[in-house]
Design a protein around this motif. Sequence first.
Motif: not given
Length: 593
Positions: A246-249, A254-259
């Motif tokens: 979705a967005v470059p690290f 950008f503040l991370g990925t959550t499941f």
Amino acid sequence: MYTTSSILLKSLADNGITHIFVNWGSDHPALLEDLQRQRKEGDGKTEPQIITCPNEMVALSAAQGFTQATGRPAAVIVHVDVGTQALAGAVHNVDRGRAPVLIYAGASPFSRLGEMKGSRNEWILSVQDVPDQPSIVRQYMRYTAQIPSGKVAAQVVNRALQIATSHPKGPVYLWARRETTEEEIDAALFNSGPSPRKWPAIEPTALSTAAAGTIATASPSSQSTSNRHLAHWPIPVIATCASAVAVPFSHPFFLGTTFLNGRTHTSRLAEADVIIVLDSDVPWIEGIQPPNEHARVFVIDSGDPLKTISSVGQWHVDAALICNADAALALSAIIAIVESSNISVDMIQQRAAELIASHKEWVHSLDVLEDTWPNGVPGDVRATLPNFLGVLRRTIAQLVPSGGLDKTLVVNEGITNYPLVWDHMRTEAPGMHITSGGSSLGWGLAAAIGASLGGRENYELIVGIIGDGSYLFGVPSSAFWIARRYQTPFLTIVINNGGWKAPKLSMLGCHLTGHGSLASSGVELSVGFGPDVPDYSQIAVAASAGWVWGKRIGTGEHGRNLQTEIDTAMAEAVRVVLEEKRCAVLDCVLDSF
């Protein structure tokens, strides 16, 4: 001599399909005959290329990986009702992952006295005749249709692929009786079929001017939660249940990925006055951690905002606007209005500085996890998954000759470790990190094969990071046979935590202090693979007749230093894939849950 099967194969090729993943059966004599005609007339080659797959779910998962890697549709051929059923959970994945795959299955003959070529001449043809074969998969398909005659076969194929490649993209299912596939066709019809150029996919939909204005002026402190696209002004971006980059690290906002496991939603949900949801099927779980009840929520989805086409049952987001629009086009329209507005420069700078600081703090926390190694007697302690992933990422950066991580595709089937893999692999480039987009396990190994077949010009290295349960679901005996047959080298990292952790976490989510919470191990709960877990690397070695290089690591046996052991093994595995063009499998042992 040309037949309906000739038209079918030519139509697939004319539509740009270069690879068909096949599992042959008694309904395919005409297809096999025409492919042999092609080989005889075309210096041993066929168009499209045929990839033999000894398992149907592997075939469809490989086709999904191919289209995810290339952006082009792929095709799968399976055998009557039983082959359709054997596609299994991969049908769910191509639907939820919006993968444009054409599935074709033959069907038993309708004639039994030899009236037509293809009539019943084997006992099996009677027991495979079912009243409604497409119903097996219909609720997951964008389109199902029977090919009634070779005279219209090209039209049916064109329409199917037109629908499959239009938003919301997804799978289609075609079928034909055996007599139909044997129908003889004039050469004139074969050479003058309808051009696919006249059957284009629907163009992406733009956001209406009114909707763009409403969203752009809702609040200068808007929040964004996104799966596939990037907002370009200083608001925090969170990837929820990500299936693509979705967005470059390194993007400072950008503040991370959550499941969304437990209470792992971003805490900013509770603070937000405006939330933009971009192409996200599950932006949050309202009963666990809802957003600010006063927040204005705007949903933008590229083709299926109410999840009706993809047949989701109960689905709802409390929203001020729900928009059917391509997310990239929508963001461009919103940004144009924002940039022309009179938002305070001081406020923007202050907000940007706060987000940059939050991003740096988050990255530092990842560094600490990767660099903190367990203390203890070698053989009695285990490395953590961040330890393994940190070594893997640095090894790739050092050894991949051109582009490093920007030329490495990560195929992520970490399941309970999805977010750790996303965060610690730190992917920058679009298209370089994917998941199945669904929940049926067993996609990863075959997806790496499909990606290798279709994306060799885009990738220097393909790395599948796969849970031990998903590895077994992926039919490694079939997958690694295909990998050797078609020379598709990739590295597999098996996250070996001793079993299926997801069912245990689901149980604890409902019975936090119940009987199951007191179980001593996953084995006791019947979700563990121990005490003697399979040697996953050697399964691959055996399936490939020794072509795969494999090793179990992370045990610290014989007094070896864990970090040194893992560093050495990672470097050798990457070297095998890059230099020897073979698959490598590292069975990475973690503490069992």
